[in-house]
Scaffold this motif. Structure first.
Motif, PDB file in Angstrom:
ATOM      1  N   UNK A  89      17.632  30.100  51.869  1.00 54.46           N
ATOM      2  CA  UNK A  89      18.250  29.293  51.092  1.00 54.46           C
ATOM      3  C   UNK A  89      19.148  28.243  51.648  1.00 54.46           C
ATOM      4  N   UNK A  90      18.499  26.894  51.955  1.00 51.40           N
ATOM      5  CA  UNK A  90      19.289  25.717  52.618  1.00 51.40           C
ATOM      6  C   UNK A  90      20.418  25.062  51.742  1.00 51.40           C
ATOM      7  N   UNK A  91      21.781  25.400  51.920  1.00 55.98           N
ATOM      8  CA  UNK A  91      22.503  24.617  50.830  1.00 55.98           C
ATOM      9  C   UNK A  91      22.886  23.175  51.659  1.00 55.98           C
ATOM     10  N   UNK A  92      22.530  22.242  51.243  1.00 51.81           N
ATOM     11  CA  UNK A  92      22.815  21.099  51.524  1.00 51.81           C
ATOM     12  C   UNK A  92      24.390  20.533  51.312  1.00 51.81           C
ATOM     13  N   UNK A  93      25.228  20.640  52.020  1.00 51.75           N
ATOM     14  CA  UNK A  93      26.631  20.342  51.949  1.00 51.75           C
ATOM     15  C   UNK A  93      27.173  18.915  51.931  1.00 51.75           C
ATOM     16  N   UNK A  94      26.661  18.114  52.629  1.00 52.57           N
ATOM     17  CA  UNK A  94      26.998  16.779  52.900  1.00 52.57           C
ATOM     18  C   UNK A  94      25.939  15.984  53.604  1.00 52.57           C
ATOM     19  N   UNK A  95      25.835  14.606  53.377  1.00 54.12           N
ATOM     20  CA  UNK A  95      24.985  13.764  54.145  1.00 54.12           C
ATOM     21  C   UNK A  95      25.546  13.072  55.229  1.00 54.12           C
ATOM     22  N   UNK A 131      21.482   7.826  49.576  1.00 52.39           N
ATOM     23  CA  UNK A 131      22.616   8.106  50.522  1.00 52.39           C
ATOM     24  C   UNK A 131      22.196   9.553  51.201  1.00 52.39           C
ATOM     25  N   UNK A 132      21.764  10.303  50.514  1.00 56.66           N
ATOM     26  CA  UNK A 132      21.290  11.711  50.841  1.00 56.66           C
ATOM     27  C   UNK A 132      20.076  11.630  51.747  1.00 56.66           C
ATOM     28  N   UNK A 133      19.066  10.586  51.584  1.00 52.58           N
ATOM     29  CA  UNK A 133      17.612  10.951  52.158  1.00 52.58           C
ATOM     30  C   UNK A 133      17.466  11.033  53.549  1.00 52.58           C
ATOM     31  N   UNK A 134      18.287  10.132  54.373  1.00 53.25           N
ATOM     32  CA  UNK A 134      18.248  10.228  55.767  1.00 53.25           C
ATOM     33  C   UNK A 134      18.544  11.758  56.332  1.00 53.25           C
ATOM     34  N   UNK A 135      19.639  12.228  55.809  1.00 51.10           N
ATOM     35  CA  UNK A 135      20.020  13.507  56.115  1.00 51.10           C
ATOM     36  C   UNK A 135      19.052  14.489  55.730  1.00 51.10           C
ATOM     37  N   UNK A 136      18.354  14.537  54.473  1.00 51.82           N
ATOM     38  CA  UNK A 136      17.481  15.447  54.073  1.00 51.82           C
ATOM     39  C   UNK A 136      16.245  15.510  54.673  1.00 51.82           C
ATOM     40  N   UNK A 137      15.865  14.271  55.188  1.00 52.43           N
ATOM     41  CA  UNK A 137      14.663  14.093  56.082  1.00 52.43           C
ATOM     42  C   UNK A 137      14.804  14.798  57.411  1.00 52.43           C
TER      43      UNK A 137
END
Length: 275
Positions: A109-115, A137-143
């Motif tokens: 389980x990968x919790x996304x804390x901040x972009x 705002x989040x998409x570049x980091x999520x990629x």
């Protein structure tokens, strides 16, 4: 009683230095561990690193979080990787390095804390225009995160307190997603519905009837305002609760019928397993 899946919180942070490869190796060696829960945020160059806090300094139970200082998002990757965690020899890993230590039999389980920015909107169900801006705002980091997960063969579940992160996951990945809920249970359910999430992650005190001694979620009194467990199950979503620290809490939540329990310590389900 059906035994809930045990999810090792930061690699069982109660017995090992949180979010480190050593913690992961110890956690996956236990048969009870169905999944690991880890936190990711970007280093200065955008590389996903596994750390919960926004800053490198801080404390856990009186120990320094790391022996470095500064905002993670402003710190070079090389410096982050040299930072020692909680006074041990363990250092902060990249997401890719940590996943390489996890067998395919254990989920993550990968919790996304901040972009990599400070203007987060946490716990809110957003109007469409705001939701789209937050997704961008989040998409570049999520990629970057999803790319680092490509070689991992086990189950993946992405979670976040931020709707923008969930929206970005749905845009770039074909993986399970879950909104994390703190206070506003209705908003969490709305986000789960909006993105057809496979799960929802409420705090343990949001489960109706699980333990009358628990403090109600912030802004509420007495029983939670909505039966999030019943609502999610009616909609076909799993309910994984956070964070359990003793077997009494584990037993109560197992009896309530939750699907997964995020635990700080291993072995909390032993009593439930014998019943």
């Amino acid at each position: 009683m059906t035994r809930p899946a045990v999810i090792a919180h930061r690699g069982y942070a109660g017995v090992a230095p949180e979010n480190t490869i050593a913690a992961v190796e110890r956690a996956v060696a236990r048969d009870e561990t169905a999944m690991l829960e880890i936190d990711v945020r970007p280093a200065a160059d955008g590389t996903p690193v596994v750390i919960h806090d926004e800053r490198l300094e801080g404390t856990r139970e009186g120990r320094p979080l790391t022996d470095a200082r500064g905002l993670v998002r402003e710190t070079p990757l090389a410096d982050i990787r040299k930072a020692h965690v909680l006074g041990t020899a363990e250092t902060i890993p990249t997401l890719a390095d940590l996943l390489a230590a996890v067998p395919e039999t254990v989920g993550v389980n990968v919790e996304l804390k901040s972009p990599g920015r400070s203007d987060l909107q946490v716990g809110e169900s957003l109007p469409p225009a705001d939701g789209e801006r937050r997704r961008e705002a989040w998409q570049p980091f999520v990629e970057r995160v999803v790319a680092d997960c490509e070689d991992f063969g086990g189950d993946l579940l992405f979670s976040s307190f931020c709707e923008g992160a969930i929206a970005a996951v749905r845009e770039v990945a074909d993986e399970a997603a879950a909104p994390l809920v703190r206070d506003d249970l209705e908003a969490g359910l709305e986000i789960a519905r909006r993105y057809d999430c496979e799960a929802i992650h409420p705090p343990r005190n949001a489960i109706v009837g699980s333990d009358p001694t628990e403090t109600a979620p912030a802004g509420q009194s007495g029983e939670p305002s909505v039966d999030v467990l019943a609502a999610a199950h009616d909609e076909g979503r799993a309910v994984n609760v956070w964070t359990v620290t003793n077997w009494l809490q584990f037993d109560a939540l197992a009896a309530a019928g939750v699907d997964g329990i995020v635990a700080d310590y291993p072995g909390l389900g032993d009593r439930s397993r014998s019943q």
